[in-house]
Motif scaffolding. Structure first.
Motif, PDB file in Angstrom:
ATOM      1  N   ARG A 100      53.041  55.715  25.348  1.00 32.35           N
ATOM      2  CA  ARG A 100      53.861  54.723  26.037  1.00 32.35           C
ATOM      3  C   ARG A 100      55.341  55.056  25.910  1.00 32.35           C
ATOM      4  N   THR A 122      55.286  47.020  31.749  1.00 37.10           N
ATOM      5  CA  THR A 122      54.190  46.792  30.825  1.00 37.10           C
ATOM      6  C   THR A 122      53.239  47.981  30.949  1.00 37.10           C
ATOM      7  N   ASP A 123      52.112  47.915  30.265  1.00 44.07           N
ATOM      8  CA  ASP A 123      51.246  49.090  30.163  1.00 44.07           C
ATOM      9  C   ASP A 123      50.837  49.648  31.522  1.00 44.07           C
ATOM     10  N   ARG A 124      50.620  48.800  32.509  1.00 42.07           N
ATOM     11  CA  ARG A 124      50.172  49.283  33.817  1.00 42.07           C
ATOM     12  C   ARG A 124      51.212  50.152  34.507  1.00 42.07           C
ATOM     13  N   CYS A 165      50.652  53.770  31.897  1.00 37.27           N
ATOM     14  CA  CYS A 165      49.396  54.479  31.642  1.00 37.27           C
ATOM     15  C   CYS A 165      48.324  54.053  32.643  1.00 37.27           C
ATOM     16  N   ILE A 184      44.527  53.874  28.845  1.00 37.22           N
ATOM     17  CA  ILE A 184      44.573  52.682  28.007  1.00 37.22           C
ATOM     18  C   ILE A 184      43.279  52.539  27.205  1.00 37.22           C
ATOM     19  N   TYR A 209      46.237  54.057  21.668  1.00 35.54           N
ATOM     20  CA  TYR A 209      45.587  52.763  21.833  1.00 35.54           C
ATOM     21  C   TYR A 209      44.399  52.605  20.888  1.00 35.54           C
ATOM     22  N   TRP A 256      48.792  45.069  24.125  1.00 35.83           N
ATOM     23  CA  TRP A 256      49.693  45.252  25.248  1.00 35.83           C
ATOM     24  C   TRP A 256      51.149  45.245  24.810  1.00 35.83           C
ATOM     25  N   GLU A 300      46.974  41.534  29.902  1.00 37.81           N
ATOM     26  CA  GLU A 300      48.290  42.150  29.749  1.00 37.81           C
ATOM     27  C   GLU A 300      49.357  41.196  30.270  1.00 37.81           C
TER      28      GLU A 300
END
Length: 380
Positions: A80, A97-99, A102, A107, A113, A124, A151
Motif C-alpha cells: 500500500r 482507500t485500498d481499492r 490494490c 488484497i 495483508y 482497511w 472498506e
C-alpha cells in the motif's frame, strides 16, 4: 452527512489537531481523536522530505504495530505504501482507500495483508496527503480493524477530506517546529527562529505574543493598533475581522467547515500576505507560559508578487486538488512544466498529466492563458 454524534467527535479531533500545531508532541493524541471520528483503531502521519528522509507519528493504539512494522522490515514490503508513493498520493491531496491501491486479488493474497495486517488485527486503510509545504510530503491514514469487513465508503473519504484541511493548516506551523534544527529548542525560541509571522490572540482579540518574523511584517497592510491586529483595508479588513471573531468564539459550524486561507494584497509594496487562523480551544494546556491565554493563532506568510502563489489559494479559488494546484501555481507563474516537475520532485509525465487536468477544469488550453487567469484571480 455528519450526524450530531460524529460532529462532536469531529470537533474534538479539530481541537486536538490545532493543539498539536504549537506542540508537536500532541500529534499522537490528535491522531487518536481522528481515528475516533471513524470509530477505528488508530491513525498514522507519515512524512517524506525531498532529501529522502522520512518519519512516522502514530496514535498510541498503534505503537506496537508500528514497532513491528519497522523492526520486521514491512516498511520495505508494504504494497500500500509503495503504490501510494508510485502513484503520487503523497502529493496530490486526493483521498484514497485500498481499492485505489490494490486489486481484490492483492488484497486477498499479498503478504502485507495476510501476514502483517492480519497479525495486528488491522484491515482497511484510508489516507490523504495533507502537506502544505513543497519540500515535504505528508500522508495521514486511518487504520481500520479487520473485524470491520467493509472498506471505507465515499462518505467517509469525504469526512477525511474535511479533517485533512484542518491538518494541513495546523502543519503550516507544526512542520516548522518539527524541523531537526528546532526540535531541541523551547517553543518560544523555536517560534522566534521560524520564517513566518506568528501572532497569538487572547479571548478579546488582543495580541499576547508575536514572533520576530511577524513583527517584521507590520506596516503597509498589517498593523498593530491598541494591541489588536488590523489586516488589510475596506471589505478585506471587515472579512478578516469577522473571521478572527468567529475563530475566537469557536462557533461549531465554523470549526467543522473546511478552513480556507485569506489573501491580502499590498497597496504600496511588491508583496501579498496569506493569512491562516488556527483556533486554540479553551481546554488547551500548552507547556509554554506565554500561550496560556491564547485562544487563536494568526499565521502570516509573506509572498512576493514575482513568486508562485500559495497552492492552497490556487486550489480554493480554482476548485482543484492540491496536486493540481501545486502544478498550476508554478506553471501559472511562468515556469516550464519540466522545471515545475523538478521543483516538486515528480516525473515530468506526471506533471503534464496534472496540467492537462488543470486546463480542463479551469477552461484554458495553453500556459499563457493559465498565467493570465492566475494573475486575474490570485496574483493581483
Amino acid at each position: 452527512m455528519i450526524n450530531y454524534g460524529s460532529q462532536d467527535r469531529l470537533l474534538t479531533a479539530v481541537d486536538a489537531i490545532y493543539e498539536a500545531a504549537t506542540d508537536p508532541s500532541k500529534w499522537p493524541a490528535a491522531l487518536g481523536a481522528i481515528a475516533d471520528c471513524f470509530g477505528d483503531v488508530g491513525a498514522v502521519l507519515v512524512w517524506r522530505r525531498d532529501d529522502g528522509s522520512f518519519g512516522t507519528i502514530v496514535s498510541d493504539t498503534l505503537i506496537d504495530a508500528q514497532r513491528d512494522y519497522e523492526e520486521s522490515g514491512w516498511a520495505n514490503r508494504d504494497i500500500r505504501a509503495t503504490r501510494a508513493t508510485e502513484r503520487g498520493y503523497f502529493f496530490n491531496g486526493v483521498p484514497i482507500t485500498d481499492r485505489h491501491l490494490c486489486s481484490p486479488d492483492e488484497i486477498r493474497n499479498d503478504p502485507c495483508y495476510t501476514q502483517f495486517l492480519a497479525k495486528q488485527g488491522l484491515g482497511w486503510v484510508a489516507g490523504i496527503a495533507v502537506s502544505p509545504e513543497p519540500h515535504v510530503g505528508v500522508l495521514v491514514s486511518v487504520q481500520r480493524d479487520s473485524s470491520r469487513k467493509s472498506e471505507f465508503s465515499d462518505d467517509e473519504l469525504g469526512l477525511l477530506v474535511i479533517i485533512g484541511r484542518h491538518i494541513e493548516k495546523s502543519l503550516r506551523l507544526s512542520i516548522r517546529l518539527l524541523d531537526a534544527e528546532l526540535t531541541r529548542l523551547g517553543l518560544g525560541e523555536a517560534l522566534a527562529r521560524i520564517g513566518i509571522g506568528v501572532f497569538s490572540l487572547d479571548s478579546l482579540g488582543r495580541v499576547v505574543f508575536s514572533n520576530p518574523a511577524g513583527r517584521r511584517l507590520i506596516g503597509d497592510e498589517l498593523h498593530l493598533v491598541q494591541d489588536r491586529l488590523r489586516i488589510g483595508s475596506g471589505s478585506t479588513r471587515e472579512a478578516i475581522d469577522e473571521a478572527i471573531t468567529h475563530t475566537l468564539r469557536g462557533y461549531r459550524h465554523d470549526l467543522v467547515a473546511e478552513p480556507k486561507p485569506l489573501l491580502v494584497h499590498s497597496l504600496n509594496s511588491n508583496r501579498r500576505l496569506v493569512i491562516y487562523l488556527l483556533p486554540i480551544g479553551t481546554r488547551t494546556s500548552l507547556a509554554e507560559e506565554f500561550l496560556t491565554n491564547t485562544r487563536a493563532i494568526v499565521l502570516v506568510i509573506e509572498q512576493k508578487l514575482d513568486e508562485p502563489p500559495d497552492p492552497t489559494l490556487v486550489r480554493d479559488v480554482l476548485g482543484l486538488t492540491l496536486g493540481e494546484a501545486r502544478i498550476a501555481a508554478l506553471v501559472g507563474s511562468g515556469l516550464p512544466p519540466r522545471e515545475a516537475a523538478e521543483r516538486l520532485g515528480i516525473a515530468e509525465d506526471t506533471a503534464r498529466n496534472l496540467l492537462k487536468r488543470v486546463f480542463s477544469k479551469v477552461g484554458v488550453s495553453r500556459q499563457s492563458e493559465l498565467v493570465g487567469l492566475l494573475a486575474k484571480l490570485v496574483l493581483r
